[in-house]
Design a protein around this motif. Structure first.
Motif, PDB file in Angstrom:
ATOM      1  N   SER A   1       4.635  24.585   6.745  1.00  0.00           N
ATOM      2  CA  SER A   1       3.625  24.212   7.743  1.00  0.00           C
ATOM      3  C   SER A   1       4.204  23.451   8.937  1.00  0.00           C
ATOM      4  O   SER A   1       3.708  23.573  10.053  1.00  0.00           O
ATOM      5  CB  SER A   1       2.534  23.371   7.083  1.00  0.00           C
ATOM      6  OG  SER A   1       1.900  24.105   6.066  1.00  0.00           O
ATOM      7  N   TYR A   2       5.263  22.670   8.737  1.00  0.00           N
ATOM      8  CA  TYR A   2       5.888  21.986   9.874  1.00  0.00           C
ATOM      9  C   TYR A   2       6.536  23.008  10.813  1.00  0.00           C
ATOM     10  O   TYR A   2       6.515  22.850  12.032  1.00  0.00           O
ATOM     11  CB  TYR A   2       6.956  20.998   9.378  1.00  0.00           C
ATOM     12  CG  TYR A   2       6.491  19.561   9.319  1.00  0.00           C
ATOM     13  CD1 TYR A   2       7.342  18.527   9.653  1.00  0.00           C
ATOM     14  CD2 TYR A   2       5.203  19.244   8.914  1.00  0.00           C
ATOM     15  CE1 TYR A   2       6.926  17.208   9.604  1.00  0.00           C
ATOM     16  CE2 TYR A   2       4.770  17.928   8.858  1.00  0.00           C
ATOM     17  CZ  TYR A   2       5.640  16.918   9.204  1.00  0.00           C
ATOM     18  OH  TYR A   2       5.222  15.613   9.153  1.00  0.00           O
TER      19      TYR A   2
ATOM     20  N   TRP B   1      10.261  18.284  -1.275  1.00  0.00           N
ATOM     21  CA  TRP B   1      10.869  18.478   0.034  1.00  0.00           C
ATOM     22  C   TRP B   1       9.886  18.928   1.105  1.00  0.00           C
ATOM     23  O   TRP B   1      10.273  19.201   2.235  1.00  0.00           O
ATOM     24  CB  TRP B   1      12.007  19.499  -0.046  1.00  0.00           C
ATOM     25  CG  TRP B   1      11.703  20.612  -0.985  1.00  0.00           C
ATOM     26  CD1 TRP B   1      12.164  20.735  -2.262  1.00  0.00           C
ATOM     27  CD2 TRP B   1      10.843  21.735  -0.759  1.00  0.00           C
ATOM     28  NE1 TRP B   1      11.635  21.871  -2.847  1.00  0.00           N
ATOM     29  CE2 TRP B   1      10.842  22.499  -1.953  1.00  0.00           C
ATOM     30  CE3 TRP B   1      10.093  22.174   0.322  1.00  0.00           C
ATOM     31  CZ2 TRP B   1      10.106  23.675  -2.091  1.00  0.00           C
ATOM     32  CZ3 TRP B   1       9.346  23.341   0.209  1.00  0.00           C
ATOM     33  CH2 TRP B   1       9.359  24.068  -0.980  1.00  0.00           C
TER      34      TRP B   1
ATOM     35  N   SER C   1       6.986  18.396   3.798  1.00  0.00           N
ATOM     36  CA  SER C   1       6.479  17.314   4.640  1.00  0.00           C
ATOM     37  C   SER C   1       4.956  17.179   4.581  1.00  0.00           C
ATOM     38  O   SER C   1       4.417  16.089   4.701  1.00  0.00           O
ATOM     39  CB  SER C   1       6.917  17.524   6.086  1.00  0.00           C
ATOM     40  OG  SER C   1       8.322  17.527   6.181  1.00  0.00           O
ATOM     41  N   TYR C   2       4.246  18.282   4.383  1.00  0.00           N
ATOM     42  CA  TYR C   2       2.774  18.178   4.249  1.00  0.00           C
ATOM     43  C   TYR C   2       2.427  17.425   2.951  1.00  0.00           C
ATOM     44  O   TYR C   2       1.478  16.646   2.912  1.00  0.00           O
ATOM     45  CB  TYR C   2       2.133  19.564   4.231  1.00  0.00           C
ATOM     46  CG  TYR C   2       1.543  20.007   5.555  1.00  0.00           C
ATOM     47  CD1 TYR C   2       0.374  20.743   5.615  1.00  0.00           C
ATOM     48  CD2 TYR C   2       2.163  19.673   6.759  1.00  0.00           C
ATOM     49  CE1 TYR C   2      -0.181  21.145   6.819  1.00  0.00           C
ATOM     50  CE2 TYR C   2       1.617  20.073   7.963  1.00  0.00           C
ATOM     51  CZ  TYR C   2       0.448  20.803   7.993  1.00  0.00           C
ATOM     52  OH  TYR C   2      -0.101  21.203   9.195  1.00  0.00           O
TER      53      TYR C   2
ATOM     54  N   GLU D   1       3.068  13.828   3.644  1.00  0.00           N
ATOM     55  CA  GLU D   1       2.028  13.248   4.504  1.00  0.00           C
ATOM     56  C   GLU D   1       0.798  12.846   3.713  1.00  0.00           C
ATOM     57  O   GLU D   1       0.245  11.763   3.906  1.00  0.00           O
ATOM     58  CB  GLU D   1       1.607  14.268   5.584  1.00  0.00           C
ATOM     59  CG  GLU D   1       2.370  14.132   6.886  1.00  0.00           C
ATOM     60  CD  GLU D   1       1.773  14.969   8.004  1.00  0.00           C
ATOM     61  OE1 GLU D   1       0.542  15.196   8.022  1.00  0.00           O
ATOM     62  OE2 GLU D   1       2.560  15.402   8.873  1.00  0.00           O
TER      63      GLU D   1
END
Ligand code: GSH
Ligand code: GSH
Ligand code: FES
Lengths: 104, 104
Positions: free
Chosen positions: A25-26, B23, B25-26, B29
């Motif tokens: 998603s990033y 690993w 990032s979502y 977050e």
């Protein structure tokens, strides 16, 4: 090496390059940011290259110190990841970089 | 099945559960969002379970219709992913859900 030359050639010949993974998603967010600015980045999906993907990712780490995706270049210069690119945009600096690189 | 019971037990015994990948990032977050609200979610890192990880992810898809990470439950109810959780927070609804579930 061959792979190093490939990366250097790709980032010098394309105003904006994003090394990405299709399911991340990033990576999607940063690709979307460029599209929303009217810029079509050269996107290389590392998870669609078979065994070359991890090799390319290792080479990017050697060249940029960054092992993560997305890995963004503008005008041949290493920018960083998604948060770096978004921050430049929030600070109003991304558009100038894109114009300078001839992307806009 | 055994795995289905495991998921049902985990989400009913813990006020907040996040199925994550270390690993991603979502995933980071959404874990960070809960921590910033003073909530310690029960985190299950699917990439640290060996062959059980993909099996668990398939089971979550069967139970919730969602194959992606992060996969969030609050008070036994399926919430969704990162964007869903952040949206609830922005709309001021997350804290009420957390209180109702006894997480705060
Ligand atoms: N802050 C960085 C985070 C990059 C990041 O952690 N990327 C993850 C995927 S979302 C990754 O490549 N993880 C692989 C690893 O950590 O080895 C950015 O915004 O790009
Ligand atoms: N909007 C969703 C996006 C979830 C998503 O696409 N997650 C990715 C990792 S960041 C994933 O699980 N990809 C695996 C796949 O697409 O198969 C959320 O906020 O959680
Ligand atoms: S893999 Fe989840 S945000 Fe990149």
């Amino acid at each position: 090496s061959g792979l190093e030359d490939t990366v250097k050639k790709t980032v010098s010949e394309n105003p904006v390059v994003v090394y990405s993974k299709t399911w991340c998603s990033y990576s999607s967010e940063v690709k979307y940011l460029f599209k929303s600015l009217g810029v079509e980045p050269r996107v290389i999906e590392l998870d669609e290259l078979g065994s070359e993907g991890p090799q390319l990712q290792k080479k990017l780490e050697k060249l940029t110190g960054q092992h993560t995706v997305p890995n963004v270049f503008i005008g041949g210069r290493h920018i960083g990841g998604c948060t770096d690119t978004v921050k430049l945009h929030q600070e109003g600096e991304l558009e100038a970089l894109l114009s300078e690189a001839g992307a806009k």
